[in-house]
Design a protein around this motif. Structure first.
Motif, short mmCIF file in Angstrom:
data_model
loop_
_atom_site.label_atom_id
_atom_site.label_comp_id
_atom_site.label_asym_id
_atom_site.label_seq_id
_atom_site.Cartn_x
_atom_site.Cartn_y
_atom_site.Cartn_z
N ALA A 1 0.61 -0.98 0.09
CA ALA A 1 -0.01 0.09 0.02
C ALA A 1 0.96 1.32 0.03
CB ALA A 1 -1.14 0.11 1.16
N MET A 2 0.43 2.34 -0.79
CA MET A 2 1.19 3.38 -0.79
C MET A 2 0.26 4.74 -0.32
SD MET A 2 3.96 3.32 -3.93
CE MET A 2 4.78 1.60 -4.07
N HIS A 3 0.97 5.79 0.07
CA HIS A 3 0.45 7.08 0.08
C HIS A 3 1.12 8.00 -0.75
CE1 HIS A 3 -1.86 6.26 4.16
NE2 HIS A 3 -2.23 5.53 3.31
N THR A 4 0.62 8.93 -1.44
CA THR A 4 1.39 9.76 -2.36
C THR A 4 0.40 10.92 -2.70
OG1 THR A 4 2.58 10.19 -4.45
CG2 THR A 4 0.71 8.66 -4.59
N TYR A 5 0.90 12.17 -2.17
CA TYR A 5 0.09 13.20 -1.91
C TYR A 5 0.70 14.40 -3.00
CZ TYR A 5 -3.01 11.88 1.48
OH TYR A 5 -4.07 11.27 2.35
N LEU B 1 8.20 16.24 -2.42
CA LEU B 1 7.27 15.30 -2.09
C LEU B 1 6.16 15.94 -3.32
CD1 LEU B 1 6.77 15.86 1.86
CD2 LEU B 1 7.94 14.08 0.49
N ASN B 2 5.80 14.92 -3.97
CA ASN B 2 4.68 14.96 -5.12
C ASN B 2 4.05 13.94 -5.42
OD1 ASN B 2 6.99 13.95 -6.44
ND2 ASN B 2 6.63 15.50 -8.21
N TYR B 3 3.09 13.70 -6.25
CA TYR B 3 2.40 12.55 -6.76
C TYR B 3 2.98 11.55 -6.90
CZ TYR B 3 -1.27 9.97 -9.12
OH TYR B 3 -2.17 9.08 -9.66
#
Lengths: 402, 256
Positions: free
Chosen positions: A264-268, A283-285
């Motif tokens: 599972a990944m979180h990417t904002y 930090l990016n998509y």
């Protein structure tokens, strides 16, 4: 008909006593009647909304990867769970991620309470929606003794790993056939999410190893997913956490590939457009691609589940964008994920709806308000997912000053 | 008999006067001892111009001027505490500040954490039109309405589309372009926040459109709940500042 003679109250003492008795009797009867009426009135309360399952529904979508993260376990009213899931279906999202807190479902070592999870599963199935379950939140009985020191709901001591593993296995058994993807823990590279202890990938993988074995023994075909990491640039030694890329490598060094079926990944996106090229210090998509590179470096081709992504449009948060940009970036990100990330099974938007407002910037991540008002971004996503978007541009060009 | 009655009445009046005076003195004296120091600690969010922001390392803005004016009015000194928006209530709850002046609106869920003053500004949506007759959303049928795509104005426009006969929607990227559209005659009206409208007017001072309030978003002062006396004093002071035109002058300086 002849009426009985009226007693003479002026001269007859017996009659006077009798009259007082009559008055008392009438008074007592009246009071009694009033009490009965008041009691009956208290029974006249609106009945709770009738919540019944509808005919089996199916999600219609042109974006099969589209998924939304819901927050249903904190709902008190069942109709709100049903309404939220109806809106998910109408949005065109075939999958949700929902958090199932261990502390709620096994409040005591020998007592399970599945009612709140059961109703979510029941309504999701009815709407034709698949659930990816996120597991975590430690009940008090499994945490260190609070008399010796303070603990948080995210502190899982090593001696309780087997208790957690047993719980997750029981969860997998109970919802076998309904929930077949389990995300084990959330963002363990943040100190807050690791019970304010120094973060440790080795410790996390040791816990995951026990959970994996227990789940596989109980329901072999359930997919056990490694925890999503918080996108962060925290350096080694930081009290707040550790850079997700560094932590992810440490997880693989500790044997992550052997004890997970997917990641599972979180990417904002924060303030960047979705197509911005990723780099280790940004930090990016597309930072998810750097995590994917690490997976491949460790010969792990297992599928990825982007369980949180999105942009925020709060005017009070420095990491937010204008509302128009938020919609444009989110649509472009979904398109990018659909076309460029063949390794990603789902791309989940954080967050569908909160049960109540937070009163601060997280409210500007939602697609639907607590009182079920669908926002413009909901309608834009729906148009894209349902194939209704027929215009190429979202907004008009500036008017010509000439 | 009459003399006795007069005496009783006199004693009663003196008693009332003494009680009233002691209450007033008590209120006056209660204000300062209620504060943990000689200063009133004011939490501000210096990331929101023109309400509060840093200019050459100095806090400036409408809310900063308002705080100075209020403090002078109730004879208190100020200690500023700069905070992020999501830390404002935490600071109030943890007793790190006595009050917050930071573009906050009353939140029913936080009533145990804060006493709210009367509003000092309304940041709600306004309907802006070059046509003086178009001052109501219910008159929009058949007209062209501009707004910023995805914004609160967009949601409000959607709500009105379900309530009245259709009107034409003209979404633009940001509020200032929606206002350009009104000024240049491309649309009949725009729906924007009051603050966006005021800041736009600063760049186009000759433009005098009709403006009507559509929704309300009051900005209020949130006061530590143990400082009820201070909250009452702030309310009275805001009343005075409004009555004597000081509040309007501050708004003109920063917004109008």
């Amino acid at each position: 008909m002849q009426l009985p003679p009226r007693p003479d109250l002026r001269h007859d003492a017996d009659s006077s006593t009798s009259a007082r008795a009559n008055v008392r009797e009438v008074l007592a009867t009246t009071v009694l009647r009033a009490i009965v009426i008041i009691f009956l009135c208290t029974l006249i309360v609106p009945s709770p909304p009738l919540v019944s399952l509808t005919a089996q529904q199916h999600v219609q979508t042109e974006l099969p990867h589209l998924c939304v993260h819901t927050r249903l376990m904190e709902e008190v009213d069942e109709w709100k769970i049903q309404r939220t899931l109806e809106l998910v279906r109408e949005l065109g999202a075939p999958t949700i991620v929902e958090f199932f807190p261990w502390a709620y479902l096994q409040p005591e070592r020998d007592r399970y309470d599945w009612a709140s999870a059961d109703r979510i599963v029941r309504h999701a199935q009815n709407q034709g929606i698949r659930i990816i379950a996120r597991m975590g939140l430690v009940p008090q009985w499994a945490r260190p003794n609070e008399e010796t020191r303070q603990t948080t709901l995210n502190e899982l001591p090593r001696e309780s790993y087997d208790e957690f593993a047993d719980f997750v296995a029981r969860f997998a058994e109970r919802y076998q056939g309904s929930i077949d993807h389990l995300v084990i823990w959330n963002e363990p590279n943040l100190s807050f999410e690791w019970g304010f202890r120094p973060v440790s990938a080795e410790e996390y993988v040791a816990m995951l190893r026990e959970v994996y074995a227990a789940v596989k023994a109980a329901v072999p075909n359930t997919m056990v997913l490694g925890a999503p990491l918080a996108p962060t640039l925290e350096p080694v030694g930081s009290a707040a956490g550790l850079n997700d890329l560094l932590y992810f490598e440490d997880m693989y060094e500790a044997g992550l590939a052997d004890v997970s079926d997917g990641i599972a990944m979180h990417t904002y996106g924060f303030t960047s457009a979705p197509e911005v090229v990723p780099s280790a210090n940004r930090l990016n998509y597309r930072r998810a691609e750097l995590l994917r590179d690490i997976m491949l470096r460790y010969d792990d081709p297992s599928p990825v589940y982007v369980t949180e992504t999105g942009w925020n449009d709060s005017p009070r948060w420095s990491m937010a964008v204008a509302p128009s940009r938020r919609i444009a970036y989110t649509l472009a990100a979904l398109d990018y994920g659909e076309n460029q990330w063949d390794w990603a099974e789902v791309v989940c938007i954080w967050v569908m709806r909160f049960p109540s407002p937070t009163g601060t910037y997280p409210d500007h991540f939602t697609l639907v308000t607590p009182d079920f008002v669908t926002s413009p971004i909901y309608h834009a996503l729906q148009a894209a997912a349902r194939g209704w978007a027929d215009e190429e541009t979202l907004w008009l060009p500036p008017p010509d000053s000439n | 008999m009459a003399a006795a009655a007069r005496l009783k009445l006199t004693i009663l009046l003196i008693g009332c006067a003494v009680a009233g005076l002691s209450w007033v003195v008590g209120q006056w004296r209660a204000l300062r001892p209620a504060l943990p120091s000689e200063f009133v600690r004011i939490g501000v969010d210096p990331s929101l111009p023109p309400f509060a922001f840093y200019e050459n390392e100095t806090l400036v803005g409408f809310e900063i001027d308002l705080a100075y004016t209020l403090a002078a009015d109730i004879a208190l000194d100020i200690q500023w505490v700069a905070l992020g928006f999501d830390g404002l209530y935490d600071a109030l709850r943890a007793d790190r500040v006595d009050l917050i002046i930071a573009a906050v609106s009353p939140d029913p869920l936080r009533r145990s954490d804060a006493l709210y003053s009367r509003p000092y500004y309304d940041a709600g949506l306004v309907l802006v039109s070059a046509n003086a007759e178009l001052v109501d959303m219910s008159n929009l049928a058949g007209r062209k309405l501009a707004y910023a795509y995805g914004s609160a104005a967009h949601s409000e426009a959607n709500r009105w589309l379900r309530r009245i006969s259709p009107f034409y929607t003209h979404p633009y990227e940001i509020p200032s372009i929606a206002l350009d559209a009104v000024r240049l005659g491309a649309v009949d009206a725009a729906l924007v926040s009051a603050t966006d409208m005021q800041l736009y007017r600063r760049n186009h001072p000759a433009w005098m459109p009709a403006t009507t309030s559509v929704t309300h978003q009051p900005f209020v002062i949130a006061v530590n709940p143990r400082l009820g006396v201070l909250a009452e004093a702030l309310d009275r002071s805001l009343d005075r500042l409004e009555a004597d035109g000081t509040l309007a002058a501050l708004l003109r300086r920063w917004l109008y």
